[in-house]
Write an enzyme that holds these catalytic residues in place. Structure first.
Site, mmCIF file in Angstrom:
data_model
loop_
_atom_site.group_PDB
_atom_site.id
_atom_site.type_symbol
_atom_site.label_atom_id
_atom_site.label_comp_id
_atom_site.label_asym_id
_atom_site.label_seq_id
_atom_site.Cartn_x
_atom_site.Cartn_y
_atom_site.Cartn_z
ATOM 1 N N GLU A 133 -25.731 -16.283 3.688
ATOM 2 C CA GLU A 133 -26.521 -15.994 2.479
ATOM 3 C C GLU A 133 -26.529 -17.165 1.490
ATOM 4 O O GLU A 133 -26.388 -16.970 0.284
ATOM 5 C CB GLU A 133 -25.989 -14.726 1.796
ATOM 6 C CG GLU A 133 -26.172 -13.479 2.641
ATOM 7 C CD GLU A 133 -25.681 -12.213 1.965
ATOM 8 O OE1 GLU A 133 -26.374 -11.185 2.075
ATOM 9 O OE2 GLU A 133 -24.614 -12.248 1.330
ATOM 10 N N GLU A 207 -28.065 -8.213 8.655
ATOM 11 C CA GLU A 207 -27.234 -7.225 7.980
ATOM 12 C C GLU A 207 -28.111 -6.057 7.562
ATOM 13 O O GLU A 207 -28.824 -6.137 6.563
ATOM 14 C CB GLU A 207 -26.533 -7.821 6.751
ATOM 15 C CG GLU A 207 -25.444 -8.828 7.074
ATOM 16 C CD GLU A 207 -24.667 -9.254 5.838
ATOM 17 O OE1 GLU A 207 -24.802 -8.600 4.786
ATOM 18 O OE2 GLU A 207 -23.918 -10.253 5.931
#
Length: 576
Positions: A133, A207
């Site tokens: 991320e 995710e």
């Protein structure tokens, strides 16, 4: 061994050995599960229809490996070691030389071990994730290239992936790596946005948030099972691959739970149940059964039967038999450090110069007057304040001022400062030094001349503490202090949960294993105690209580996570 054709993303779908392949993945953190239960949890994942995990094992499961160095994961400092912060100029997750040198050393040790487990060499690893991320952080345009090259130069040849939420997709990618997305709900054309960024490339939700994490003092988050499975079904029907984060959350044993800070610091609880398909203690949930019914449609072979659940027991209540006050335990810490000015935990000259990472730090000094004590917001994260060993109040990120009793004689001012967890995500990452990070003031004058004790409660400290002069419970117990009782296990040990009804706040050790924190504010009201931490016969339970000691240690077969909040209506989950 001849090279096998690994995972490829050269068309609208993945291929493995040139055969179309859909990733049906689930995340599990080995460090949140007792080693003795790794096989059990993985077999349960396989029986649900999962074909890919993030753990290097051979149980009919492929592996997507996330080697870091930053992993987020609601883990203290996102998995980065706290000693990095001894460098006052440290800039984490950038190409600052102090950070990149540490990364190079780490990869030199790790990557050769995992490189031999790549699919092309006969192993289970089919892909590697480049950092995590970074698009939401994006402080250095050269950083992701550095991480990618660090992997490639050490022999990594499998498919590379990046992982970001929608807002981070533009900045988080790196040339040569497939972009993947993180989300919980399908809205605003998110998947089409990813498809437009990578035409003719397979779609992977790296995710898919099956639930959410919890912070102290707020409700337990839940995500309705039917709502979750409906999103999974829609993704699969549109040809996407998916990885459930988490499939099994587990427990942040020790002091390892992280924190979030988007303007307000919020420490996370020890349980990482996450409202996942497999519960914190490995139980099947409604999500598990609904997912299994869905995922078996996408299997070529019949799924194996799920393993039997672990048995549990509510052991008999354990009375506290002995205690030792905090003040008497200080003799068993490392040599105290003298400092004119406040010093943060990480900079303490303990543990061979690497500083203190976790737990508590006691700062003591002499004062000659009472008045107003102001933390100047330099306490990280919470301090119990004492004058002559008498409790006078709490200072933290909300309460920054206390009135000390007026006495014109020398008195000992003590601050027991706890690191409640370092932020694991966001811009605050560089500012996670703990303890006293600057001056505190008494009547507007900076306090000087500290004696500092490191109380990170390592196994070696607990071993030394055993030799102390423990008092019986017939004497009035003093808090803060350590309290002991003995749990007798007959026959084979079974899983249980520790319940501290009537206690206030502290940590629990069983046979030297630190189960985590308890705090009356919830939402977590019990601590998971797995059977592998117990033994047949006598088991020592030690509680460090900060303020109010109960007289008993109870056990139950069920988790208690307090009042709940539906995560799909909670605005915070849309921030990351």
């Amino acid at each position: 061994m001849s090279e096998r054709e690994g995972l490829k993303a050269n068309s609208g779908q993945f291929t493995l050995q040139d055969v179309p392949f859909r990733i049906l993945g689930g995340s599990i953190h080995y460090f949140r599960v007792p080693r003795a239960y790794w096989r059990d949890r993985l077999l349960k994942m396989r029986a649900c229809g999962i074909n890919t995990v993030k753990a290097p094992v051979l149980l009919g499961l492929w592996v997507i490996l996330r080697p870091g160095p930053y992993i987020c994961a609601e883990w203290d400092l996102g998995g980065l070691p706290s000693w990095l912060l001894r460098d006052k100029d440290m800039r984490l997750r950038t190409t600052y030389s102090g950070f990149t040198n540490a990364v190079e050393t780490y990869f030199d040790k790790l990557i050769p071990k995992v490189a031999q487990l790549q699919f092309s060499r006969g192993g289970p690893i089919i892909a590697f994730q480049v950092e995590n991320e970074y698009g939401s952080y994006s402080k250095d345009k050269h950083y992701m290239t550095f991480i990618k090259e660090a992997l490639l130069s050490r022999g990594i040849s499998e498919l590379l992936l990046t992982s970001d939420n929608r807002e981070g997709l533009k900045c988080g990618g790196v040339e040569g790596a497939l972009r993947t997305i993180n989300l919980q709900k399908l809205s605003y054309g998110t998947m089409q946005y990813l498809a437009n960024m990578q035409p003719e490339q397979p779609l992977l939700v790296m995710e898919y948030w099956s639930g959410w994490f919890d912070v102290w003092g707020e409700p337990h988050h839940v995500f309705q099972a039917k709502e979750m499975v409906n999103v999974v079904r829609e993704l699969l029907e549109h040809g996407a691959s998916i990885n459930l984060y988490m499939f099994h959350g587990g427990t942040s044993f020790g002091f390892m739970s992280g924190a979030v800070d988007f303007g307000t610091y919020k420490p996370q609880i020890s349980s990482y149940d996450y409202d996942a398909p497999l519960s914190e203690c490995g139980d099947y949930t409604a999500k598990y059964h609904l997912l299994r019914n869905l995922l078996k449609i996408y299997q070529k072979e019949k799924l194996p039967e799920p393993p039997l659940p672990q048995s549990r027991k509510a052991y008999e209540t354990v009375p506290v038999s002995h205690h030792i006050p905090l003040w008497e335990s200080l003799q068993f810490t490392e040599t105290p450090f003298k400092s004119l000015d406040p010093i943060n935990m990480e900079s303490l000259p303990v543990h061979k110069g690497n500083g203190q990472s976790y737990g508590y730090t006691l700062y003591e000094t002499t004062i000659t007057t009472g008045g107003t004590l102001n933390s100047r917001n330099n306490i990280r994260d919470r301090a119990l304040v004492f004058v002559n060993m008498q409790f006078v109040g709490v200072l933290d990120y909300r309460s920054q001022e206390l009135t000390l009793p007026e006495r014109k004689v020398e008195q000992t001012l003590s601050l027991l400062v706890e690191n409640l967890g370092r932020v694991n995500y966001g811009d605050a990452l560089d500012y996670q030094r703990k303890g006293l990070v600057g001056d505190i003031a008494l009547n507007h004058i900076p306090v000087k001349g500290f004696t500092v004790y490191s109380l990170d409660m390592t196994p070696s400290f607990l071993d030394r503490l055993k030799t102390g002069k423990w008092k019986t419970v017939s004497e009035i117990p003093t808090c803060p202090g350590f309290f002991q009782g003995n749990l007798t296990v007959h026959g084979h040990a079974r899983d249980t949960f520790v319940k501290l009804l009537g206690w206030n706040k502290g940590v629990v050790f069983v046979n030297g294993h630190l189960l985590g924190r308890y705090w009356f504010i919830g939402p977590q009201h019990v601590l998971y105690l797995p059977a592998p931490f117990l033994k047949s016969g006598n088991n020592q339970v030690t509680v460090f209580e900060e303020q109010i000691a109960g007289g008993q240690i109870q056990f139950t077969t069920s988790p208690e996570y307090g009042r709940t909040l539906n995560v799909s209506s909670h605005p915070f989950c849309n921030l990351i």
